[in-house]
Motif scaffolding. Structure first.
Motif, mmCIF file in Angstrom:
data_model
loop_
_atom_site.group_PDB
_atom_site.id
_atom_site.type_symbol
_atom_site.label_atom_id
_atom_site.label_comp_id
_atom_site.label_asym_id
_atom_site.label_seq_id
_atom_site.Cartn_x
_atom_site.Cartn_y
_atom_site.Cartn_z
ATOM 1 N N ASP A 270 0.810 -1.212 0.000
ATOM 2 C CA ASP A 270 0.000 0.000 0.000
ATOM 3 C C ASP A 270 0.850 1.272 0.000
ATOM 4 O OD1 ASP A 270 0.828 -0.544 2.510
ATOM 5 O OD2 ASP A 270 -1.131 -0.381 3.476
ATOM 6 N N VAL A 271 2.181 1.136 -0.037
ATOM 7 C CA VAL A 271 3.023 2.313 -0.292
ATOM 8 C C VAL A 271 3.749 2.068 -1.612
ATOM 9 C CG1 VAL A 271 3.328 2.931 2.132
ATOM 10 C CG2 VAL A 271 4.941 1.358 1.060
ATOM 11 N N ASP A 272 4.241 3.135 -2.228
ATOM 12 C CA ASP A 272 4.751 2.986 -3.596
ATOM 13 C C ASP A 272 6.261 2.800 -3.666
ATOM 14 O OD1 ASP A 272 5.406 5.508 -2.874
ATOM 15 O OD2 ASP A 272 4.609 6.495 -4.663
ATOM 16 N N TYR B 183 11.039 4.306 1.316
ATOM 17 C CA TYR B 183 11.269 5.735 1.533
ATOM 18 C C TYR B 183 12.475 5.955 2.438
ATOM 19 C CZ TYR B 183 7.148 7.525 -0.836
ATOM 20 O OH TYR B 183 6.241 7.894 -1.792
ATOM 21 N N ASP C 20 9.882 6.834 7.355
ATOM 22 C CA ASP C 20 8.443 6.557 7.308
ATOM 23 C C ASP C 20 7.669 7.818 6.886
ATOM 24 O OD1 ASP C 20 5.788 5.981 7.788
ATOM 25 O OD2 ASP C 20 6.181 4.859 9.628
ATOM 26 N N ARG D 222 4.664 8.488 6.885
ATOM 27 C CA ARG D 222 3.538 8.861 7.755
ATOM 28 C C ARG D 222 4.022 9.754 8.896
ATOM 29 N NH1 ARG D 222 1.742 2.741 8.406
ATOM 30 N NH2 ARG D 222 4.004 2.770 8.569
ATOM 31 N N ARG E 298 11.197 8.980 -1.823
ATOM 32 C CA ARG E 298 11.177 7.599 -2.306
ATOM 33 C C ARG E 298 12.482 7.275 -3.010
ATOM 34 N NH1 ARG E 298 6.931 6.542 -6.511
ATOM 35 N NH2 ARG E 298 8.641 6.634 -8.003
ATOM 36 N N VAL F 89 8.172 -1.600 5.466
ATOM 37 C CA VAL F 89 7.751 -1.824 4.086
ATOM 38 C C VAL F 89 8.058 -3.244 3.614
ATOM 39 C CG1 VAL F 89 9.887 -0.809 3.195
ATOM 40 C CG2 VAL F 89 7.846 -0.847 1.758
ATOM 41 N N SER G 292 3.575 0.001 -5.523
ATOM 42 C CA SER G 292 2.220 0.224 -5.034
ATOM 43 C C SER G 292 1.215 -0.570 -5.850
ATOM 44 C CB SER G 292 1.869 1.711 -5.136
ATOM 45 O OG SER G 292 0.490 1.885 -4.963
#
Lengths: 394, 394
Positions: free
Chosen positions: A174-176, A179, A182, A184, A191, A210, A230
């Motif tokens: 759900d992340v692309d 990174y 984090d 969030r 990225r 991840v 993602s």
């Protein structure tokens, strides 16, 4: 034509709509001329639903039977994806662990993959099928159903990619991508297009969620190129490989929060033999002012188990976080990192340093400010991620 | 010490409480010194839930993948029962089809059991385990997951009982035995203590829903004594065996309602070759007044399929029921049955008769009154069920 293993997690197959989106994704790879083996988790929420049923019967369910129960989850998602692909005119065949075969040891609930047979998958791919494999599960030598523990579908995907000598193992999530920290916590996190396995292993070990550590280590060991992508957009994601090392820069900041700082009324020399009984991971700090006392740091969930070992000798002092800078020659950054944190009134309890990571123990309350500050000063301002600074290593 | 196979249906394992009640039932049999193999269906509602997911993707899902999907249902219930037994201090091991092995043909969604291996079950029983087997499913010769179609768990239980040469195959259900007629229609219906396989086969074929026809036939053919019991009380239920035949009496009244009466604009001689295309079951009536027309009776659900065969030649006339008297020398009852129905203004369209069943075609609206009347006059008043009238046949 490449051979790709594509793994989709629970959120990516969390509803019929999502499963149909995964089908479209897989078809895109087929249309580009690739052979595709798909590995799926159970639909989001399903593993917890099944676990909830078990816990209504027994708070600690029989490990063997828990694996029989949980393995049903992936069986549902692989069948549904196969239907969605067939409906769209693409031949697809789902396989559970004994049909592949995925052979594990017999450590129920936390098994380790020993061998993946490739015969049936290869034959099905040769007949132009998309092959869909249930993640997370295996069979022991007696044919008992086993599971690899949470997040084990990543490991299944890597093990299959390794056995098939696939060109790439693609982990859809759900992340692309991976990174610099984090996103969030730090919205300006960057990225990474590419990251070396050494750094990725450190990031995963030191708290980046991840990718699951076990699957990164397995991929590293078997030299399977990994790509994190993602499920929800078409970006290239992050490639984890062996080709790109950096010179003296910080690649990323990993964080382990919600750890407990405990004081133990025992000298440091006594601690280690007690910790051997505990079996979990603990960070031991010497108590400078009193050599008969030590401090240790453990993940919060382990407190209860640790209490059985140390009993009344143990005292809970506070919550801490471990912030880790991952990169090359990180020991050179110690002084400047400590200075930056001190200026911001963030206390560093202690630190650990080696050439590829520098970890600092701070109060849990400070973790957002600390990560934000360190990321800004040592990753963004330091332009650690400037692609020009990559140093190709054969 | 006997070897029992106990089968519990979806309602009996429909919740955690029910599963725990099943565990207590099984333990009772163990405490009586018996060896027990349990066969389970999926939890009530689960098969429909899974089917609903599939139909969101494809109204006619790939048969192979539908079986992969549906087989997950029993995997959940067997694991939960094993946990409940283990929790209570009884060793229990769950097995899915490839672990037994239950070998079927490759007719996905409607497979037939070819062979049940007994080696693993026998070894587990020998080690004092309760063995819990997933009903409804098998594996074809290539290891693909198959299912036996709805109600197939009964067949699984019978096949396992036969392979193990079990003393009894006990089918636990939500009624407490086989009744002289459907007790939901006729509250005065009488529970049979024992019924011969010949009559039970007729009852099941002619509409009694308590046992699935395929499993009765399988049990009869392999001479496996069957017992129908309630999951919810401790009564003895009904034993189906080869020991008790009756002389000239009616054992029970079976009913098939919701059938359609259709008129076909073709002579009777033309009908049969068309029906061969249809494949379902139909009852053909000659149309006395016009030899170029015929009437046929089919189960309501088959109308759409039949329309493809007869197209505009077919006309729907009305809804009918088939009421069948099952017993010995039933042809002797024809006159008196017709007389009783005529006196009650219930029209008999036609009938079929042989030595062990007499079937009458009546209007669907009359079915409650007719069953009630025939049951009262020929079963209760006729004291057909008086155990004294049983005639032992070797």
């Amino acid at each position: 034509m490449a051979l790709l293993v594509q793994k989709f997690g629970g959120t990516s197959v969390g509803s019929i709509e999502r499963i149909e989106a995964v089908a479209e994704r897989v078809i895109k790879a087929r249309q580009s001329g690739h052979q595709v083996v798909v590995v799926l988790s159970a639909m989001a929420g399903e593993t917890n639903r099944l676990l909830g049923l078990a816990k209504q019967i027994d708070e600690i369910p029989t490990p063997r039977e828990l694996d029989v129960l949980l393995a049903a989850g992936e069986q549902v998602s692989i069948a549904l994806l196969a239907m969605a692909l067939n409906k769209r005119g693409y031949s697809a065949v789902s396989l559970i662990a004994d049909q592949v075969v995925i052979r594990t040891d017999n450590a129920f609930n936390n098994a380790t993959i020993r061998e993946v047979e490739t015969q049936r998958i290869t034959a099905l791919l040769g007949d132009d099928n998309i092959v869909i494999v249930a993640g997370f599960q295996g069979r022991d030598i007696d044919g008992n159903i086993t599971t690899l523990g949470r997040g084990g579908s990543d490991t299944t995907a890597v093990a299959i990619a390794s056995a098939l000598d696939a060109d790439e193992c693609q982990i859809f999530t759900d992340v692309d991508g991976v990174y610099s920290t984090d996103p969030r916590i730090v919205p300006t996190a960057i990225r990474l297009d590419v990251i070396h396995f050494d750094y990725m292993t450190s990031m995963a070990r030191l708290g980046a969620k991840v990718l699951q550590l076990q699957s990164v280590e397995y991929a590293c060991q078997h030299r399977v190129p990994l790509r994190v992508l993602s499920s929800f957009d078409d970006s290239e994601g992050t490639l984890v490989n062996f080709d790109s090392m950096v010179s003296s820069t910080i690649i990323g900041i990993a964080l382990q929060n919600q750890h407990a700082l405990l004081e133990i009324a025992l000298p440091e020399t006594e601690i280690s033999k007690h910790l051997a009984l505990f079996g979990g991971t603990a960070w031991v700090l010497t108590h400078a002012s009193d050599e008969n006392k030590s401090q240790i740091v453990v993940v919060n969930d382990d407190i209860a188990r640790l209490k059985l070992v140390f009993e009344s000798k143990m005292r809970h002092i506070g919550m801490v976080s471990i912030l880790s800078l991952v990169g090359e020659n990180t020991e050179h950054y110690l002084d400047s990192v400590q200075k930056v944190l001190t200026e911001a009134n963030i206390k560093v309890h202690t630190y650990q340093s080696d050439k590829k990571c520098l970890s600092l123990l701070i109060n849990d309350d400070d973790h957002v400010a600390a990560v934000d500050l360190i990321h800004k000063r040592f990753v963004v301002d330091g332009q650690s991620l400037d692609n020009q600074s990559y140093l190709a290593v054969s």
